[in-house]
Design a protein around this motif. Sequence first.
Motif, short mmCIF file in Angstrom:
data_model
loop_
_atom_site.label_atom_id
_atom_site.label_comp_id
_atom_site.label_asym_id
_atom_site.label_seq_id
_atom_site.Cartn_x
_atom_site.Cartn_y
_atom_site.Cartn_z
N SER A 188 0.82 -1.21 0.00
CA SER A 188 0.00 0.00 0.00
C SER A 188 0.85 1.26 0.00
O SER A 188 0.53 2.23 -0.67
N SER A 189 1.95 1.25 0.74
CA SER A 189 2.79 2.44 0.81
C SER A 189 3.53 2.69 -0.50
O SER A 189 3.87 3.83 -0.82
N ALA A 190 3.76 1.65 -1.30
CA ALA A 190 4.45 1.81 -2.58
C ALA A 190 3.48 1.95 -3.75
O ALA A 190 3.91 2.31 -4.85
N GLY A 221 -3.96 -1.13 -6.54
CA GLY A 221 -3.86 -2.49 -6.01
C GLY A 221 -2.63 -3.24 -6.44
O GLY A 221 -2.41 -4.37 -6.00
N ASN A 222 -1.79 -2.65 -7.29
CA ASN A 222 -0.54 -3.26 -7.73
C ASN A 222 0.57 -2.23 -7.62
O ASN A 222 0.32 -1.03 -7.69
N VAL A 223 1.79 -2.72 -7.50
CA VAL A 223 2.96 -1.84 -7.51
C VAL A 223 3.64 -2.03 -8.86
O VAL A 223 4.18 -3.10 -9.16
N ALA A 271 9.83 -11.75 -7.28
CA ALA A 271 8.45 -11.80 -6.79
C ALA A 271 7.42 -11.65 -7.90
O ALA A 271 6.29 -12.12 -7.76
N ASP A 272 7.79 -11.05 -9.01
CA ASP A 272 6.85 -10.83 -10.13
C ASP A 272 6.67 -12.14 -10.88
O ASP A 272 7.22 -12.34 -11.97
N GLY A 273 5.88 -13.02 -10.32
CA GLY A 273 5.72 -14.37 -10.84
C GLY A 273 5.26 -14.45 -12.28
O GLY A 273 5.71 -15.30 -13.04
N ASN A 274 4.35 -13.58 -12.69
CA ASN A 274 3.85 -13.63 -14.06
C ASN A 274 4.61 -12.68 -15.00
O ASN A 274 4.24 -12.54 -16.16
N GLN A 275 5.65 -12.05 -14.50
CA GLN A 275 6.54 -11.19 -15.30
C GLN A 275 5.78 -10.10 -16.07
O GLN A 275 6.13 -9.78 -17.20
N LEU A 294 3.63 -5.82 -9.29
CA LEU A 294 3.63 -6.69 -8.12
C LEU A 294 2.27 -6.60 -7.45
O LEU A 294 1.84 -5.51 -7.06
N SER A 295 1.63 -7.73 -7.31
CA SER A 295 0.38 -7.79 -6.56
C SER A 295 0.71 -8.27 -5.15
O SER A 295 1.76 -8.86 -4.91
#
Length: 172
Positions: free
Chosen positions: A67-69, A75-77, A147-151, A155-156
């Motif tokens: 949330s802070s980023a 809802g995503n960074v 962390a970005d699993g789906n590339q 980032l969710s």
Amino acid sequence: MMMMKNTVHRICAVTCALASLVLLAAAPAAYAADAPVTSPTTPARPAKAGPKQAARPLADRLQAICSSADFNHDGNVSLDEFHQDIVQSWHSLGPDAQGYVHLAQLSQVPRIGKGALRRLAAADKDADGKLSFSEVVQARMAFFEAADGNQDDLLSLQECIAYERQRRSQPQ
């Protein structure tokens, strides 16, 4: 298109590096912290007197971090938001006039937990006891990419939780 995207990513990373350096107080916070989460956009909470508080669950800590980023609150960074967060986090760590953050001084900052200090120390690739902006950017970008699993360069919260759970389940 892919070549252009990679070039834009490199330019953005270089631009961040040249921006004269977080997280997580937020920079370290972008990794799951072992202490309450703070960031440049989330002020540190004063310590409560009395018995030690139980650690917040991983999902709650990661929700606060995301949330802070998430500057546009979708809802995503995004990669751009992540870069902005890196720069803000770096400045919140208080680099010296030469552009370094000294690990020994960070251990005196109450809002930075032991887990965040461990991650920051791990980012000190040349083991000189101080962090350069470049070292922080490399460590943070490694997190984003892993962390970005789906590339999709977003980032969710679910990706961050899945990555942290996987990382924590691996022997160290």
